[in-house]
Design an enzyme around this catalytic site. Sequence first.
Site, PDB file in Angstrom:
ATOM      1  N   SER A  55       0.822  -1.213   0.000  1.00 10.52           N
ATOM      2  CA  SER A  55       0.000   0.000   0.000  1.00 10.52           C
ATOM      3  C   SER A  55       0.855   1.261   0.000  1.00 10.52           C
ATOM      4  CB  SER A  55      -0.977  -0.027   1.191  1.00 10.52           C
ATOM      5  OG  SER A  55      -0.337  -0.595   2.308  1.00 10.52           O
ATOM      6  N   ASP A 103       3.837   4.096  -1.507  1.00 10.54           N
ATOM      7  CA  ASP A 103       3.908   4.991  -2.652  1.00 10.54           C
ATOM      8  C   ASP A 103       4.533   4.354  -3.895  1.00 10.54           C
ATOM      9  OD1 ASP A 103       2.995   7.606  -2.842  1.00 10.54           O
ATOM     10  OD2 ASP A 103       5.062   8.287  -3.242  1.00 10.54           O
ATOM     11  N   LEU A 104       5.628   3.616  -3.676  1.00 12.61           N
ATOM     12  CA  LEU A 104       6.331   3.008  -4.814  1.00 12.61           C
ATOM     13  C   LEU A 104       5.435   1.974  -5.497  1.00 12.61           C
ATOM     14  CD1 LEU A 104       9.005   2.605  -6.415  1.00 12.61           C
ATOM     15  CD2 LEU A 104       9.588   0.839  -4.753  1.00 12.61           C
ATOM     16  N   HIS A 142      16.263   2.629 -11.656  1.00 11.79           N
ATOM     17  CA  HIS A 142      15.305   2.646 -12.766  1.00 11.79           C
ATOM     18  C   HIS A 142      15.834   3.394 -13.987  1.00 11.79           C
ATOM     19  CE1 HIS A 142      14.005   6.571 -11.213  1.00 11.79           C
ATOM     20  NE2 HIS A 142      13.369   6.758 -12.336  1.00 11.79           N
ATOM     21  N   ASP A 161      20.178  10.967  -3.800  1.00 17.01           N
ATOM     22  CA  ASP A 161      18.895  10.703  -4.454  1.00 17.01           C
ATOM     23  C   ASP A 161      19.068  10.478  -5.966  1.00 17.01           C
ATOM     24  OD1 ASP A 161      16.031  10.505  -4.212  1.00 17.01           O
ATOM     25  OD2 ASP A 161      15.872  12.417  -5.266  1.00 17.01           O
ATOM     26  N   HIS A 166      21.626   7.254 -10.230  1.00 18.00           N
ATOM     27  CA  HIS A 166      21.146   7.383 -11.612  1.00 18.00           C
ATOM     28  C   HIS A 166      22.224   7.973 -12.545  1.00 18.00           C
ATOM     29  CE1 HIS A 166      17.461   6.358  -9.778  1.00 18.00           C
ATOM     30  NE2 HIS A 166      16.996   7.560  -9.526  1.00 18.00           N
ATOM     31  N   LYS A 193      25.309  16.850 -12.935  1.00 24.63           N
ATOM     32  CA  LYS A 193      24.544  17.978 -12.390  1.00 24.63           C
ATOM     33  C   LYS A 193      23.103  17.544 -12.163  1.00 24.63           C
ATOM     34  CE  LYS A 193      23.465  22.324 -14.585  1.00 24.63           C
ATOM     35  NZ  LYS A 193      24.046  23.316 -15.483  1.00 24.63           N
TER      36      LYS A 193
END
Length: 484
Positions: free
Chosen positions: A15, A17-18, A188, A245, A250, A333
């Site tokens: 249940s 958020d992801l 991702h 983050d 990423h 950046k």
Amino acid sequence: VSETGSLSIVVLGASGDLAKKKTFPALFNLFHQGFLNPEEVHIFGYARSRISDQELRDKIRGYLVDEKNASEKSEALSKFLQLIKYVSGPYDSEDGFKRLDKAISEHEISKKTSEGSSRRLFYLALPPSVYPPVCKMIKAWCTNKSDLGGWTRIVVEKPFGKDLESAEQLSSQIGSLFDEPQIYRIDHYLGKELVQNMLVLRFANRFFLPLWNRDNIANVQIVFREDFGTEGRGGYFDEYGIIRDIIQNHLLQVLCLVAMEKPVSLKPEHIRDEKVKVLQSVIPIKDEEVVLGQYEGYRDDPTVPNDSNTPTFATTILRIDNERWEGVPFILKAGKAMSSKKADIRIQFKDVPGDIFKCQKQGRNEFVIRLQPSEAMYMKLTVKQPGLEMQTVQSELDLSYKQRYQDVSIPEAYERLILDTIKGDQQHFVRRDELKAAWEIFTPLLHRIGRGEVKSIPYKQGSRGPAEADQLLEKAGYLQTHGY
Ligand code: BG6
């Protein structure tokens, strides 16, 4: 998906958020496109709240009805929801996981196609603090016990720790329970179309082979911007900041694909071996090659401390100490609450020696790969301005995916990655040594930021970030071209 047998996909944190924003929509899209066979698949939600199967299904329907073409998909949606069952329990309770195992086993027995083999995929859509107890419970009670084959796989998401030490601790805890081929660490960005295109671009095109090095490339920029702040996530974000983050995972993953040597083959281990080598060749980041920013208004969030130094923007220059890249700055950046929402890779080439056209001020050759939005690749090049005069102008060779591939819809990153976990393809997942090397690069800087030795400079929401960042780029040799 070639393997057969019953397939149980368990979404832990069903249940959260992801699960709501990514996991269930991706599972539904895979189902809708025929990648999840209803004869074999069952989806289990596991979470603490005491709700019924139907209540979870209704919730999921709620997440999915906003989807495009909802009515066209509604029949598929009803069939999809019928595959979902719910088990409630705490994340460290034997009883809960025994009940989960029982539910999975019942499903396996009911699937005639399975011939006894059992495939169990556990997707941890949970905060990393509960990864260790949950993995322990899965290992003890829920792994595949069939003699006739199958597997048990674990899917985890970042943040994998907060620095080298905590990440290594987490890796050891999970690694003592499951083998590396069973662990799928999602980043991702590795599921994005133009990130997946990177190796093809580099190693299947003769154009690029001789140019892709320090002799020809002046600098590389990998940029992520979002035009909104940390709305609603201030508490989480303040603990992590933009480097943890976005940049350490990423953007660094993208850097690996831009900078790595040609792998021996396309085997996941060969590709990941080369990525690790790049990471291990990065030299320590110097404070003078870092600019941090924090957007004005960030601290208005009641969950953010008034004196927070957490960066919501950062530009860092990474230097790769190897034969191909020595001396070429890799500028990473990322920023929240900026003027636009965009992610791209900009490869800027060196000036042409002996510039007889005196055109170099117009701009250098640049190769841009726009990851999002509107996937595209374009090359900035100098041409003769059409007409009677011998004037030069900068123009573009442009491959915009929307125009070129009109009939193809580009899959969501999570769809591809979940499908890969079912197929057992780890190419687009982060290996343990890769993760460690990534943390080694950023941990000293993160600790200095944590101690307040590197400060975040305020910047206006909706801006380009602090002016100091543009100055740093200039110092690193990036030549600003018109329109960027
Ligand atoms: C997540 C970050 O990993 O990536 C978010 O935690 C960020 O802060 C998101 O918004 C961006 O992903 P995408 O695919 O929208 O670029």
